[in-house]
Write a protein that holds these residues in place. Structure first.
Motif, PDB file in Angstrom:
ATOM      1  N   GLY A  12      -4.648 -33.619 -50.097  1.00  0.00           N
ATOM      2  CA  GLY A  12      -5.351 -34.275 -51.185  1.00  0.00           C
ATOM      3  C   GLY A  12      -4.572 -35.467 -51.701  1.00  0.00           C
ATOM      4  N   LEU A  13      -4.406 -35.524 -53.007  1.00  0.00           N
ATOM      5  CA  LEU A  13      -3.698 -36.649 -53.608  1.00  0.00           C
ATOM      6  C   LEU A  13      -2.252 -36.324 -53.947  1.00  0.00           C
ATOM      7  CD1 LEU A  13      -6.472 -37.971 -55.988  1.00  0.00           C
ATOM      8  CD2 LEU A  13      -5.731 -38.926 -53.815  1.00  0.00           C
ATOM      9  N   THR A  18       2.944 -37.502 -56.348  1.00  0.00           N
ATOM     10  CA  THR A  18       4.394 -37.365 -56.263  1.00  0.00           C
ATOM     11  C   THR A  18       5.063 -38.730 -56.260  1.00  0.00           C
ATOM     12  OG1 THR A  18       4.161 -35.294 -55.063  1.00  0.00           O
ATOM     13  CG2 THR A  18       6.271 -36.404 -54.892  1.00  0.00           C
ATOM     14  N   ALA A  19       4.507 -39.660 -55.504  1.00  0.00           N
ATOM     15  CA  ALA A  19       5.077 -41.011 -55.468  1.00  0.00           C
ATOM     16  C   ALA A  19       5.016 -41.663 -56.840  1.00  0.00           C
ATOM     17  CB  ALA A  19       4.335 -41.860 -54.438  1.00  0.00           C
ATOM     18  N   GLY A  89       2.179 -37.724 -43.004  1.00  0.00           N
ATOM     19  CA  GLY A  89       0.933 -37.185 -42.473  1.00  0.00           C
ATOM     20  C   GLY A  89       0.899 -35.681 -42.563  1.00  0.00           C
ATOM     21  N   THR A  90      -0.297 -35.131 -42.467  1.00  0.00           N
ATOM     22  CA  THR A  90      -0.463 -33.693 -42.617  1.00  0.00           C
ATOM     23  C   THR A  90       0.089 -32.917 -41.441  1.00  0.00           C
ATOM     24  OG1 THR A  90      -2.681 -33.849 -41.696  1.00  0.00           O
ATOM     25  CG2 THR A  90      -2.470 -33.910 -44.102  1.00  0.00           C
ATOM     26  N   ALA A  91       0.144 -33.508 -40.269  1.00  0.00           N
ATOM     27  CA  ALA A  91       0.654 -32.783 -39.103  1.00  0.00           C
ATOM     28  C   ALA A  91       2.128 -32.443 -39.284  1.00  0.00           C
ATOM     29  CB  ALA A  91       0.459 -33.613 -37.837  1.00  0.00           C
ATOM     30  N   ALA A  92       2.874 -33.339 -39.909  1.00  0.00           N
ATOM     31  CA  ALA A  92       4.302 -33.095 -40.118  1.00  0.00           C
ATOM     32  C   ALA A  92       4.557 -32.098 -41.241  1.00  0.00           C
ATOM     33  CB  ALA A  92       5.008 -34.403 -40.423  1.00  0.00           C
ATOM     34  N   LEU A  93       3.550 -31.841 -42.069  1.00  0.00           N
ATOM     35  CA  LEU A  93       3.724 -30.960 -43.216  1.00  0.00           C
ATOM     36  C   LEU A  93       3.142 -29.568 -42.992  1.00  0.00           C
ATOM     37  CD1 LEU A  93       2.838 -33.444 -46.068  1.00  0.00           C
ATOM     38  CD2 LEU A  93       5.092 -32.685 -45.378  1.00  0.00           C
TER      39      LEU A  93
END
Length: 128
Positions: A12-13, A18-19, A89-93
């Motif tokens: 999501g956001l 966080t940034a 990206g979501t793949a790394a997370l």
């Protein structure tokens, strides 16, 4: 639940929130830095008005200014590292270990904030 059965993670956001929070923290640290450095420059030039021999104040304010600058640099490095991980990206997370912030990053950022607060209080006590 097995990792293969777990639904795909939708961040999501969260990376953007966080940034933004890291950026607010860094902006606050920079504001404190500017005030401390201003106080140090005033102590150097004697513009604060006071005793002619203010060597202890100049040295103390210089230490506070150095600590403030160092802690802000540390906070920027922690923020850049964390934002880079979240925006990778979501793949790394996918793994749980990558979603949570590393303990070292949290401890380092917390120590930097405490050191900046101590430098700010010390600068105020020295007559910023």
């Amino acid at each position: 639940m097995a990792p293969s059965e777990r639904p795909a993670r939708d961040p999501g956001l969260q990376p953007e929130r966080t940034a933004l929070s890291w950026r607010r923290t860094i902006m606050s640290a920079i504001a404190a830095d500017i005030l401390i450095w201003r106080g140090w420059f005033q102590a150097l030039t004697g513009a604060g008005g006071g005793a002619a021999d203010n060597t202890a104040q100049v040295v103390g304010m210089g230490v506070c200014a150095s600590v403030a600058a160092l802690t802000t640099i540390i906070l920027v490095l922690c923020a850049v590292a964390r934002i880079k991980v979240l925006h990778s990206g979501t793949a790394a997370l996918e793994s749980e270990a990558r979603i949570a912030a590393p303990a070292l990053t949290l401890r380092t950022a917390s120590a930097a904030i405490v050191a900046l607060a101590a430098a700010t209080v010390s600068a105020i006590a020295l007559g910023m």
